[in-house]
Enzyme design. Structure first.
Site, PDB file in Angstrom:
ATOM      1  N   MET A   1      24.623   7.897   0.675  1.00 34.94           N
ATOM      2  CA  MET A   1      24.555   9.219   1.289  1.00 34.94           C
ATOM      3  C   MET A   1      24.888   9.151   2.775  1.00 34.94           C
ATOM      4  O   MET A   1      25.527  10.045   3.327  1.00 34.94           O
ATOM      5  CB  MET A   1      23.163   9.826   1.071  1.00 34.94           C
TER       6      MET A   1
ATOM      7  N   PHE B   1     -11.325  -6.810  14.706  1.00 35.24           N
ATOM      8  CA  PHE B   1     -10.317  -7.296  13.772  1.00 35.24           C
ATOM      9  C   PHE B   1     -10.033  -6.238  12.701  1.00 35.24           C
ATOM     10  O   PHE B   1     -10.945  -5.714  12.073  1.00 35.24           O
ATOM     11  CB  PHE B   1     -10.797  -8.591  13.104  1.00 35.24           C
ATOM     12  N   GLN B   2      -8.765  -5.915  12.533  1.00 34.89           N
ATOM     13  CA  GLN B   2      -8.285  -4.922  11.566  1.00 34.89           C
ATOM     14  C   GLN B   2      -8.897  -3.536  11.772  1.00 34.89           C
ATOM     15  O   GLN B   2      -9.071  -2.786  10.826  1.00 34.89           O
ATOM     16  CB  GLN B   2      -8.484  -5.407  10.128  1.00 34.89           C
TER      17      GLN B   2
ATOM     18  N   LYS C   1     -17.551  -0.138   6.769  1.00 34.12           N
ATOM     19  CA  LYS C   1     -18.099  -1.158   5.879  1.00 34.12           C
ATOM     20  C   LYS C   1     -19.610  -0.989   5.738  1.00 34.12           C
ATOM     21  O   LYS C   1     -20.157  -1.120   4.638  1.00 34.12           O
ATOM     22  CB  LYS C   1     -17.759  -2.546   6.429  1.00 34.12           C
TER      23      LYS C   1
ATOM     24  N   GLU D   1       0.806  -1.222   0.000  1.00 33.97           N
ATOM     25  CA  GLU D   1       0.000   0.000   0.000  1.00 33.97           C
ATOM     26  C   GLU D   1       0.836   1.268   0.000  1.00 33.97           C
ATOM     27  O   GLU D   1       0.420   2.294  -0.520  1.00 33.97           O
ATOM     28  CB  GLU D   1      -0.978   0.010   1.179  1.00 33.97           C
TER      29      GLU D   1
HETATM   30  C1  LIG Z   1      12.840   5.230   4.268  1.00 32.51           C
HETATM   31  C2  LIG Z   1      14.167   5.850   4.541  1.00 32.51           C
HETATM   32  N1  LIG Z   1      15.014   5.276   5.428  1.00 32.51           N
HETATM   33  C3  LIG Z   1      16.223   5.817   5.665  1.00 32.51           C
HETATM   34  C4  LIG Z   1      16.617   6.959   5.047  1.00 32.51           C
HETATM   35  C5  LIG Z   1      17.970   7.586   5.350  1.00 32.51           C
HETATM   36  N2  LIG Z   1      18.807   7.607   4.134  1.00 32.51           N
HETATM   37  C6  LIG Z   1      18.923   8.718   3.372  1.00 32.51           C
HETATM   38  S1  LIG Z   1      19.883   8.445   2.017  1.00 32.51           S
HETATM   39  C7  LIG Z   1      20.172   6.864   2.471  1.00 32.51           C
HETATM   40  C8  LIG Z   1      21.053   5.976   1.636  1.00 32.51           C
HETATM   41  C9  LIG Z   1      20.435   5.616   0.350  1.00 32.51           C
HETATM   42  O1  LIG Z   1      21.189   4.576  -0.201  1.00 32.51           O
HETATM   43  P1  LIG Z   1      20.980   4.154  -1.702  1.00 32.51           P
HETATM   44  O2  LIG Z   1      19.548   3.931  -1.971  1.00 32.51           O
HETATM   45  O3  LIG Z   1      21.892   3.027  -2.015  1.00 32.51           O
HETATM   46  O4  LIG Z   1      21.395   5.484  -2.493  1.00 32.51           O
HETATM   47  P2  LIG Z   1      22.845   6.152  -2.585  1.00 32.51           P
HETATM   48  O5  LIG Z   1      22.910   7.211  -1.542  1.00 32.51           O
HETATM   49  O6  LIG Z   1      23.861   5.079  -2.377  1.00 32.51           O
HETATM   50  O7  LIG Z   1      22.880   6.738  -3.959  1.00 32.51           O
HETATM   51  C10 LIG Z   1      19.525   6.552   3.664  1.00 32.51           C
HETATM   52  C11 LIG Z   1      19.617   5.253   4.333  1.00 32.51           C
HETATM   53  C12 LIG Z   1      15.689   7.547   4.160  1.00 32.51           C
HETATM   54  N3  LIG Z   1      15.948   8.700   3.537  1.00 32.51           N
HETATM   55  N4  LIG Z   1      14.490   6.978   3.910  1.00 32.51           N
END
Ligand SMILES: Cc1ncc(C[n+]2csc(CCOP(=O)(O)OP(=O)(O)O)c2C)c(N)n1
Ligand SMILES: [Mg+2]
Lengths: 186, 570
Positions: free
Chosen positions: B473, B111-112, B161, B49
């Protein structure tokens, strides 16, 4: 007793619908606005509620709070009182220790504040008083030496003086107010 | 003649002009699914979802129409939360319809049963709990009006519902909404307009900061007209990219944390900021105390609560940007600011020599090269949907967006997993557009199950997975600010080529720059979705960078040695 800077009193007109208080409270909590009191009640119009919110923050923060409140779908109008003269009233019920020795002293003090005694027990009295926030604070301070057993305040209800009529008292309201179990509201 | 509540839902969607909904069925929404058959509305069955919301989000951002989501109660509804928050922070108009347990069971932990209206108050513009069939049409009609009006956003309508099963007459006219009109901005204040013009008249080093609001207001032509008439350069927020053309001579590029140094320098040196439909997010301002210290500030936004929120401004105008700019334009002075523009050009020249794009191929594959090549190969005409991380910033830096709604990315929330589902939604909204997903190896693994949705629905999206073997990042922050301790950032991936094949779509792997063009060409030619895994330099970092909390001019510049070592200078 916290001192409330008088200008930051907001009057908020809302739909009388389930969940409105939750929305307002959620906004206040999330944006970190400090509030001193929030009261809510019906108005002369079915479907229209009125809140008085006393905000305990500096002017820019209060402006932010107003701007955010004005974004809620359920909010018809936000008035910032304190830009003009206003009436602010709070109601307190206070149960004070008042054995036979000091009873008359307590009663006298109550009279000074034009408070009324609404319950008498063997060793205590319940006093009711309506007035400005300062007056209620002063009453409470005066009673403190006798021993306060229980205290409840309504929080402020406020209204601007003069003839300015809030537009919310004429604005269109939903045809029906909410649906479903009203008991689950707020 | 009365109809069931479920039928009234579809009748309402039809009347709101909905052609596609993204959803997932379940018990509490079953009456609505049962009634769907026969209505000329396409249902896209998602794999989770959260992805349904991202798809609707991509659909809305690509087209400007309202995206629609359908889900069941309980876990179906809670799975929407991340998607709603993403849409809320980026002002996407959405309507999410959730089934709810029967009204008699409300509040009993049936439920749910989950209090989804309670849960989603902070991440929606508004939401509804509907418990009677006769309230469905008014609630939905108002939901669409609220989602679209003012600063757009997501709205959730939770329908029990029994309301779906109950009967009521369809009275569309009686359901005409009016409450969304309560919060329209006040009429324009001539005094504020005059003050704004005064600021422009007296400015010598003005700069326009264009945000997402330019796109949402459809004010591209007006922003350009103002910029050209008064010779004012413009910088863009991440979500503003594409709102005005990147290749316009007055375009400076992206501002903020990963903006080019000359852009941020121009902001710091400016004597007037003209902030249009942007909100001074901390990612664009850096340290507020030292932000644009010499500049007067004019801020125009439709959301009054954004004015004077982060940055105190000299003139604040709450209003529809299009309307405000149209009112301002006749009074905007014609000017020649070649001195100011030349100064910025000098700063730019100084940075260009460090730009990785301008370095010769050294056998390493850099994500920046891939983005630059993708831009050239698609002639800058693709709709690019990015995920979140380093690749997102490289895309923003090296794919020059000229077209409106040509970059779709999660800015405010930074939601990993956004790209693939949002791209599917975007392609469905604009079938004629060439849509590219640019995702990291981390984020792609969050929602790649939607590949099957693309296949089942015959949606052609081209997918570039930028595989650096890291949550890049975060690794970059660890390299720069945590002494290189890579806690929990190395990430393994499946064989993406085989993975693609398992979903029945062609997959390719690219490891050198010379292979890029041919692979991109093959992906574009593929009839359906196609995936390319780019195995890029693992410890590459995004520059320039304003460290969180630093002032805009305190940038970490591109190290000139970067191209030789291909790794961080730590
Ligand atoms: C749902 C979620 N969890 C954690 C983060 C924190 N976060 C920001 S960038 C990143 C790394 C992303 O890694 P990747 O998808 O391999 O992209 P890259 O930076 O390597 O290009 C993370 C973990 C986020 N932005 N969103
Ligand atoms: Mg990665």
């Amino acid at each position: 007793m916290p001192h409330v800077p008088a200008p930051h009193v907001l009057v908020v007109y809302t739909d009388d619908e389930p969940g409105v208080l939750t929305r307002v409270a959620s906004l206040i909590r999330r944006r970190g606005f400090n509030i001193h009191s929030l009261t809510v009640g019906p108005t002369e119009r079915t479907g229209l509620s009125r809140m008085t919110i006393v905000v305990d923050s500096d002017a820019p923060t209060v402006r932010q709070a107003v701007a955010h409140l004005r974004k809620l779908v359920n909010v018809l109008e936000v008035q910032q009182l304190g830009e003009g003269p206003m009436v602010v009233r709070d109601l307190v019920l206070v149960r004070v220790t008042a054995g036979p020795k000091v009873r008359s002293e307590v009663l006298q003090l109550a009279q000074v504040f034009r408070a009324t005694v609404v319950d008498i027990a063997e060793d205590s009295l319940v006093i009711e008083c309506t007035g400005s926030l300062d007056k209620i604070d002063a009453l409470v301070d005066a009673m403190r030496p006798f021993g306060i057993l229980e205290l409840g305040r309504t929080g402020a209800v406020a209204m601007a003086r003069g003839t300015r009529i809030p537009s919310a008292t004429r604005a269109p309201l939903p045809l029906r107010t909410g649906s479903g179990p009203e008991a689950m509201s707020v | 003649m009365s109809q069931t509540g479920a039928q009234l839902i579809w009748e309402s969607l039809l009347r709101e002009g909905v052609d596609t909904v993204f959803g997932y069925p379940g018990g509490a929404i079953l009456p609505t699914y049962d009634a769907m058959v026969g209505y000329p509305i396409r249902h896209v069955l998602v794999r989770h979802e959260q992805s349904a919301v991202h798809m609707a989000d991509g659909y809305a951002r690509a087209s400007g129409r309202v995206g629609v989501v359908v889900a069941t109660s309980g876990p179906g509804a809670t799975n929407l939360v991340t998607g709603l928050a993403t849409a809320m922070l980026d002002s996407t108009p959405l309507v999410a319809i959730t089934g709810q347990v029967g009204s008699a069971l409300l509040g009993t932990d049936a439920f749910q049963e989950v209090d989804i209206t309670g849960i989603t108050i902070p991440v929606t513009k508004h939401n509804y709990l509907v418990t009677r069939a006769e309230d469905i049409v008014p609630a939905l009609r108002e939901a669409f009006a609220v989602a679209r009006s003012g600063r757009p956003g997501p709205v959730l309508v939770d329908i029990t519902k029994d309301a779906q099963q109950g009967r009521a007459r369809l009275d569309w006219e009686a359901a005409l909404p009016h409450r969304h009109l309560r919060h329209l901005p006040p009429p324009l204040d001539p005094a504020a307009l005059a003050q704004a013009l005064d600021l422009i008249r007296h400015a010598r080093r003005p700069i326009i900061l264009a945000g997402h609001g330019v796109q949402l207001a459809g004010a591209r032509a007006e922003v350009l007209a103002l910029a050209e008439r008064s010779d004012i350069p413009f910088a863009l927020t991440l979500l503003g990219l594409g709102a005005v053309p990147a290749t316009h001579p007055l375009s400076l590029g992206m501002m903020g944390m990963h903006g080019e140094s000359w852009v941020n320098r121009a902001i710091q040196e400016a004597d007037l900021l003209l902030a249009f439909g942007m909100r001074f997010d901390d990612r664009v301002t850096g340290k507020l105390k030292e932000y644009a210290p010499h500049a007067k500030k004019l801020h125009i936004d439709i959301d009054a609560s954004e004015l004077n929120k982060n940055v105190p401004v000299d003139v604040a105008i709450a209003g529809d940007l299009l309307e405000v700019l149209r009112a301002l334009l006749p009074g905007v002075p014609v000017a020649d600011r070649s001195g100011w523009l030349d100064t910025i050009r000098e700063w730019r020249g100084d940075s260009a020599v460090r730009d990785i794009k301008n370095l010769p191929d050294d056998g390493h594959l850099y994500a920046a090269h891939v983005m630059h090549d993708l831009w050239c190969l698609t002639k800058g005409e693709a709709v690019v949907v990015t995920d979140v991380g380093q690749h997102q910033m490289w895309e923003a830096q090296y794919y020059k967006h000229d077209g409106e709604r040509s970059l779709i990315t999660s800015g405010g929330a930074g939601t990993m997993g956004f790209a693939l589902p949002a791209a599917i939604g975007a392609k469905i909204a604009r079938p004629e557009a060439e849509v590219w997903v640019v995702a990291g190896d981390g984020g792609f693994q969050m929602t790649f199950a939607e590949l099957m949705t693309a296949v089942q629905e015959g949606v052609k999206v081209n997918i570039a997975v930028i595989n650096n073997g890291y949550l890049g990042m975060v690794r970059q922050w660890q390299a720069l600010f945590y002494e290189g301790r890579y806690a929990a950032t190395p990430i393994l991936s499946p064989d993406f080529v085989k993975l693609a094949e398992a979903f029945g779509i062609p997959g390719q792997r690219v490891e050198t720059r010379v292979e890029v063009a041919a692979a991109v060409a093959r992906a574009r030619e593929a009839k359906g979705a196609a995936l390319i895994e780019f195995k890029v330099e693992q410890e590459d970092s995004v520059y320039p960078m304003v460290p969180a909390g630093a002032a805009l001019h305190e940038m970490i510049r591109r190290p000139s040695a970067l191209a030789e070592t291909g790794s961080d200078p730590v």
